[in-house]
Design a protein around this motif. Sequence first.
Motif, short mmCIF file in Angstrom:
data_model
loop_
_atom_site.label_atom_id
_atom_site.label_comp_id
_atom_site.label_asym_id
_atom_site.label_seq_id
_atom_site.Cartn_x
_atom_site.Cartn_y
_atom_site.Cartn_z
N GLY A 155 0.79 -1.22 0.00
CA GLY A 155 0.00 0.00 0.00
C GLY A 155 0.82 1.27 0.00
O GLY A 155 0.39 2.29 0.56
N VAL A 156 2.01 1.24 -0.59
CA VAL A 156 2.86 2.43 -0.62
C VAL A 156 3.45 2.62 -2.02
O VAL A 156 3.57 1.66 -2.80
N THR A 157 3.79 3.87 -2.31
CA THR A 157 4.55 4.20 -3.51
C THR A 157 5.85 4.85 -3.05
O THR A 157 5.82 5.82 -2.27
N VAL A 158 6.95 4.30 -3.49
CA VAL A 158 8.26 4.77 -3.04
C VAL A 158 8.86 5.68 -4.11
O VAL A 158 9.09 5.25 -5.25
N ALA A 159 9.11 6.92 -3.74
CA ALA A 159 9.70 7.90 -4.66
C ALA A 159 11.21 7.73 -4.72
O ALA A 159 11.82 7.13 -3.83
N ASP A 160 11.82 8.27 -5.75
CA ASP A 160 13.27 8.14 -5.94
C ASP A 160 14.06 8.80 -4.82
O ASP A 160 15.22 8.47 -4.58
N ASP A 161 13.44 9.81 -4.15
CA ASP A 161 14.14 10.53 -3.07
C ASP A 161 13.69 10.07 -1.69
O ASP A 161 13.76 10.82 -0.72
N ALA A 162 13.24 8.80 -1.60
CA ALA A 162 12.77 8.28 -0.30
C ALA A 162 13.89 8.16 0.72
O ALA A 162 13.65 8.17 1.92
N LEU A 163 15.12 8.03 0.24
CA LEU A 163 16.28 8.02 1.13
C LEU A 163 17.17 9.21 0.81
O LEU A 163 17.14 9.76 -0.31
#
Length: 680
Positions: free
Chosen positions: A62-70
Amino acid sequence: MKKSDPLVIFTPSGKRGHFAKGTPVLTAARQLGVDLDSVCGGRGICSRCQITPSYGEFSKHGVTVADDALSEWNSVEERYKSIRGLIDGRRLGCQAKIEGDVVIDVPPESQVHKQVVRKRAEARDITLNPTVRLCYVEVAQPDMHDPSGDLERLVDALQQQWELDEISADLSVLSTLQTRLRKGEWKVTVALHQAADDAPHTILRVWSGFHDAPAYGLAVDVGSTTIAAHLCDLHTGDVVASSGIMNPQIRFGEDLMSRVSYGMMNEGGADEMTAAVRDGLNALFDQITTDAEIDKTLILDTVFVCNPVMHHLLLGIDPYELGQAPFALATSDAIRLKARDLDLNLHPETRAYILPCIAGHVGADAAAVALSEAPDKSDDLVLVVDVGTNAELLLGNKERVLACSSPTGPAFEGAQISSGQRAAPGAIEHVTIDPVTKEPRFQVIGSDLWSDEEGFDAAIATTGVTGICGSGIIELVAEMRMSGIVDGPGLIGTAEQTGTPRCFTDGRTNSYMVWDGSADGGPVITVTNRDIREIQMAKAALYSGARLLMDKFGVDTVDRIVLAGAFGAHISPKHAMVLGMIPDCELDKVTSAGNAAGTGARIALLNRSARREIEKTVRDIDKVETAIEPRFQEHFVNASNIPNAVDPFPILSRIVTLPDVTFNTGGGGEGGGRRRRRRG
């Protein structure tokens, strides 16, 4: 944590939680109890906290991980990758900070309790949880305004930086502590020992600065004939080297009771045998560390398994009481001590753990087999047989487990056999006999060719044919029975009775010629009727122990059989069943566990929780003492026949038809024809 904070999901554990932006991944993992390794405590030195972030849409989570998550790749990670390399896509958990919802995978090599895969399909994997761990800390320097000892400040640093409690150190650590701290400019790496998950910590060793060389452990099987050791990396679980030696106590007697007798009849005899086995262990440890090219002082933990007599002699306890009823042990509990207490030339703080014994004749080696093969976790009824000079047997399933021992003697190892020898190049290990011609063909250790194949003579040119090892004598006697050379009661027929001149009169009985190498200066290898008797006695003891356990369990059959021990690994199930060594069973249900005692020792070395597990298991095992069981002798007499005088072997009879021959004509073998020698 607030629900508005980024969501972090760790795989494969599935643990998740919300963390404030800027929280290091390693910190989040620790707070969630995720298995993410670290020695340096998050300082970007050890690189054990490698993680793999995943990006994109994860409907499952249930999540969308963006390229800048870290947070962005930093100089510490760049420096590590340029020097030691880093798999593309991986980050250091102590350097990468959470900036948004993210899914993070912890690869197996970054997990503290990683799985060590066992080779056999039916065996359990080992979860790494060793007693020794390394921790890097930065220690506060001495302060005139806040006086305290160096040890106390080191303990404070460990408590604050690693959240550890109850930490102590012995004199050998104190004697070098101040030098180590100052040389490392108050930065040190500490080896800590924790006997169990809820036990206090003890400082074993201190290195100046950051130290990331492996700590090692030894899993040692102290057998009456051989001593085998596995050197393991406590971080990876890998077996770095394995080696073995003959037990130097053999000069005091090949079997255990001979050694007990030596101690009884010679003043100081028990002390002599203790010194001999400890000297042997030190020689073995020198050998294995030389082979592995490691510093012996890096070995910080050891685990020992042994039969009861060897257990006592290793500890320096006279085994006198084990030589007579009621076969009382000085202690049956697990023992924790320092290796130096056993006169072992290892680091002064190296620990030693000896598994518990099950009973007076069922030792810590049998406990190790129980840990390795886990009959108590089996749905089906399994018989585990550790074949050796003193065979130890376990029978059980999830309901209950029974254990006993049987005095098989050294015949299965080639001892007390006229042409017998230990397994070495040149020894006959596999045999078939043509049922019509009665001609043997065989393989020797060191060559894959059979004796009737072209090139055999050249293949054995350096070793020759030297004798018969344990697995060879089992196959030989079984083949002699299947081809009609030996009858059920164990008599070898005459040349006329068997139809082969390879059978010849040998005193009052007959013998069978296997190989005549005398033309080339080699040995004459035969099987005598006395050899048959030795094997009969050994196999009858083994089978009787198994049958007695089956009686106690109230069954006539078992679902599967596991042959354990280094010797057990080489036994042919069909030949063992023809002999009547083991109960009737489907052949594909008879498997080999190799040196299961050594494997159990390795499990206990690499997983401290397994130590508590086996200590509980041993208490729950029902012990059966064969010496006081009336039916043992009855089973023994019946089992002296090949395969058995009473017990049916219906599964075996579907595979093999044994000739219905009887050679007891009252002639004692006389008139069996002139002795003739035939070359293989």
